[in-house]
Design a protein around this motif. Sequence first.
Motif, PDB file in Angstrom:
ATOM      1  N   LYS A   7       0.372  12.507  -0.440  1.00  9.10           N
ATOM      2  CA  LYS A   7      -0.442  11.379   0.018  1.00  9.10           C
ATOM      3  C   LYS A   7      -1.626  11.174  -0.922  1.00  9.10           C
ATOM      4  O   LYS A   7      -2.164  12.121  -1.482  1.00  9.10           O
ATOM      5  N   ILE A   8      -2.012   9.917  -1.050  1.00  7.23           N
ATOM      6  CA  ILE A   8      -3.132   9.572  -1.924  1.00  7.23           C
ATOM      7  C   ILE A   8      -4.428   9.799  -1.170  1.00  7.23           C
ATOM      8  O   ILE A   8      -4.612   9.314  -0.062  1.00  7.23           O
ATOM      9  N   ASN A   9      -5.321  10.524  -1.798  1.00  5.88           N
ATOM     10  CA  ASN A   9      -6.649  10.709  -1.245  1.00  5.88           C
ATOM     11  C   ASN A   9      -7.468   9.499  -1.692  1.00  5.88           C
ATOM     12  O   ASN A   9      -7.814   9.372  -2.853  1.00  5.88           O
ATOM     13  N   ALA A  10      -7.761   8.570  -0.787  1.00  3.24           N
ATOM     14  CA  ALA A  10      -8.382   7.296  -1.140  1.00  3.24           C
ATOM     15  C   ALA A  10      -9.674   7.442  -1.932  1.00  3.24           C
ATOM     16  O   ALA A  10      -9.806   6.840  -2.983  1.00  3.24           O
ATOM     17  N   PRO A  11     -10.652   8.245  -1.503  1.00  4.22           N
ATOM     18  CA  PRO A  11     -11.880   8.326  -2.292  1.00  4.22           C
ATOM     19  C   PRO A  11     -11.650   8.915  -3.678  1.00  4.22           C
ATOM     20  O   PRO A  11     -12.184   8.431  -4.651  1.00  4.22           O
ATOM     21  N   ALA A  12     -10.829   9.967  -3.770  1.00  7.74           N
ATOM     22  CA  ALA A  12     -10.578  10.579  -5.077  1.00  7.74           C
ATOM     23  C   ALA A  12      -9.801   9.634  -5.975  1.00  7.74           C
ATOM     24  O   ALA A  12     -10.092   9.506  -7.155  1.00  7.74           O
ATOM     25  N   ALA A  13      -8.819   8.932  -5.430  1.00 10.19           N
ATOM     26  CA  ALA A  13      -8.037   8.000  -6.234  1.00 10.19           C
ATOM     27  C   ALA A  13      -8.877   6.811  -6.669  1.00 10.19           C
ATOM     28  O   ALA A  13      -8.695   6.276  -7.748  1.00 10.19           O
ATOM     29  N   ALA A  14      -9.826   6.379  -5.839  1.00  5.64           N
ATOM     30  CA  ALA A  14     -10.683   5.255  -6.197  1.00  5.64           C
ATOM     31  C   ALA A  14     -11.530   5.596  -7.408  1.00  5.64           C
ATOM     32  O   ALA A  14     -11.883   4.723  -8.188  1.00  5.64           O
ATOM     33  N   GLU A  15     -11.872   6.877  -7.583  1.00  4.73           N
ATOM     34  CA  GLU A  15     -12.641   7.278  -8.750  1.00  4.73           C
ATOM     35  C   GLU A  15     -11.844   7.116 -10.032  1.00  4.73           C
ATOM     36  O   GLU A  15     -12.414   6.957 -11.105  1.00  4.73           O
ATOM     37  N   VAL A  16     -10.522   7.156  -9.950  1.00  2.00           N
ATOM     38  CA  VAL A  16      -9.672   6.997 -11.123  1.00  2.00           C
ATOM     39  C   VAL A  16      -9.794   5.579 -11.685  1.00  2.00           C
ATOM     40  O   VAL A  16      -9.693   5.366 -12.867  1.00  2.00           O
ATOM     41  N   ALA A  17     -10.035   4.601 -10.825  1.00  2.00           N
ATOM     42  CA  ALA A  17     -10.106   3.204 -11.238  1.00  2.00           C
ATOM     43  C   ALA A  17     -11.474   2.629 -10.903  1.00  2.00           C
ATOM     44  O   ALA A  17     -11.640   1.938  -9.923  1.00  2.00           O
ATOM     45  N   PRO A  18     -12.479   2.940 -11.728  1.00  2.00           N
ATOM     46  CA  PRO A  18     -13.800   2.382 -11.443  1.00  2.00           C
ATOM     47  C   PRO A  18     -13.762   0.866 -11.511  1.00  2.00           C
ATOM     48  O   PRO A  18     -12.905   0.277 -12.160  1.00  2.00           O
ATOM     49  N   ARG A  19     -14.687   0.226 -10.820  1.00  2.00           N
ATOM     50  CA  ARG A  19     -14.688  -1.232 -10.721  1.00  2.00           C
ATOM     51  C   ARG A  19     -14.726  -1.915 -12.082  1.00  2.00           C
ATOM     52  O   ARG A  19     -14.135  -2.961 -12.254  1.00  2.00           O
ATOM     53  N   ASN A  20     -15.428  -1.390 -13.041  1.00  2.00           N
ATOM     54  CA  ASN A  20     -15.562  -2.041 -14.342  1.00  2.00           C
ATOM     55  C   ASN A  20     -14.709  -1.356 -15.397  1.00  2.00           C
ATOM     56  O   ASN A  20     -15.123  -1.146 -16.518  1.00  2.00           O
ATOM     57  N   SER A  21     -13.492  -1.055 -15.054  1.00  2.00           N
ATOM     58  CA  SER A  21     -12.604  -0.353 -15.967  1.00  2.00           C
ATOM     59  C   SER A  21     -12.012  -1.297 -17.009  1.00  2.00           C
ATOM     60  O   SER A  21     -12.083  -2.520 -16.892  1.00  2.00           O
ATOM     61  N   ARG A  22     -11.422  -0.741 -18.009  1.00  2.00           N
ATOM     62  CA  ARG A  22     -10.721  -1.537 -19.027  1.00  2.00           C
ATOM     63  C   ARG A  22      -9.553  -2.290 -18.415  1.00  2.00           C
ATOM     64  O   ARG A  22      -9.234  -3.394 -18.830  1.00  2.00           O
ATOM     65  N   TRP A  23      -8.916  -1.688 -17.423  1.00  2.00           N
ATOM     66  CA  TRP A  23      -7.784  -2.359 -16.772  1.00  2.00           C
ATOM     67  C   TRP A  23      -8.210  -3.672 -16.149  1.00  2.00           C
ATOM     68  O   TRP A  23      -7.486  -4.649 -16.205  1.00  2.00           O
ATOM     69  N   ARG A  24      -9.380  -3.668 -15.554  1.00  2.00           N
ATOM     70  CA  ARG A  24      -9.873  -4.897 -14.933  1.00  2.00           C
ATOM     71  C   ARG A  24     -10.067  -5.985 -15.985  1.00  2.00           C
ATOM     72  O   ARG A  24      -9.738  -7.144 -15.756  1.00  2.00           O
ATOM     73  N   SER A  25     -10.590  -5.605 -17.132  1.00  2.00           N
ATOM     74  CA  SER A  25     -10.775  -6.559 -18.221  1.00  2.00           C
ATOM     75  C   SER A  25      -9.436  -7.060 -18.745  1.00  2.00           C
ATOM     76  O   SER A  25      -9.251  -8.266 -18.957  1.00  2.00           O
ATOM     77  N   VAL A  26      -8.491  -6.152 -18.942  1.00  2.00           N
ATOM     78  CA  VAL A  26      -7.154  -6.543 -19.408  1.00  2.00           C
ATOM     79  C   VAL A  26      -6.503  -7.476 -18.395  1.00  2.00           C
ATOM     80  O   VAL A  26      -5.936  -8.510 -18.754  1.00  2.00           O
ATOM     81  N   LEU A  27      -6.608  -7.125 -17.135  1.00  2.00           N
ATOM     82  CA  LEU A  27      -6.028  -7.943 -16.076  1.00  2.00           C
ATOM     83  C   LEU A  27      -6.648  -9.337 -16.057  1.00  2.00           C
ATOM     84  O   LEU A  27      -5.945 -10.338 -15.897  1.00  2.00           O
ATOM     85  N   SER A  28      -7.940  -9.413 -16.256  1.00  2.00           N
ATOM     86  CA  SER A  28      -8.616 -10.717 -16.281  1.00  2.00           C
ATOM     87  C   SER A  28      -8.142 -11.567 -17.452  1.00  2.00           C
ATOM     88  O   SER A  28      -7.865 -12.760 -17.295  1.00  2.00           O
ATOM     89  N   TRP A  29      -8.037 -10.973 -18.633  1.00  2.00           N
ATOM     90  CA  TRP A  29      -7.603 -11.730 -19.807  1.00  2.00           C
ATOM     91  C   TRP A  29      -6.144 -12.159 -19.696  1.00  2.00           C
ATOM     92  O   TRP A  29      -5.785 -13.281 -20.070  1.00  2.00           O
TER      93      TRP A  29
END
Length: 157
Positions: A7-29
């Motif tokens: 099972k995914i530990n929500a708080p720990a997994a959320a740390e893997v994807a910070p709000r201002n990550s590169r993925w967010r930028s890639v996804l936006s572009w």
Amino acid sequence: MLPESSKINAPAAAEVAPRNSRWRSVLSWVSFALWLSGALWLAARHLFASESDFGPQVPAWAAQVLAVHGAVAMVSLITFGAWLPLHVAPRLRQSCHRLTGFTQLGLLSILAVTGYGLYYIADEGSRPTWGVAHWVAGFVFPAILLVHRRAGGRSSR
């Protein structure tokens, strides 16, 4: 039922994807490129088409725009697919932003299905229906994305 260790530990997994990550930028572009190429194709089809003896003719550049749109769509499937375990899965247990998040997932599903349908399934009779469903979802998606992102920014303050 999944074992506890899987099972995914929500708080720990959320740390893997910070709000201002590169993925967010890639996804936006990628989202912007997909929207822009789709809007350009619609402009070519509906604003720049000219009448000929064989019906409406789109400009020569429309085919290249549609090819770019298809290529960016393939990239978007990869980026949105990668985003699911990084952003969506860790936040499923949180109650905030579910409406906009699930709306985005629904719109992405509609876009994927209608895009596939336009390319592989639609005939001349059904193509307009597939097309309208595709471009309406395509134009609504960025608005929902912006609402989702702004709501996320407010909750992190």
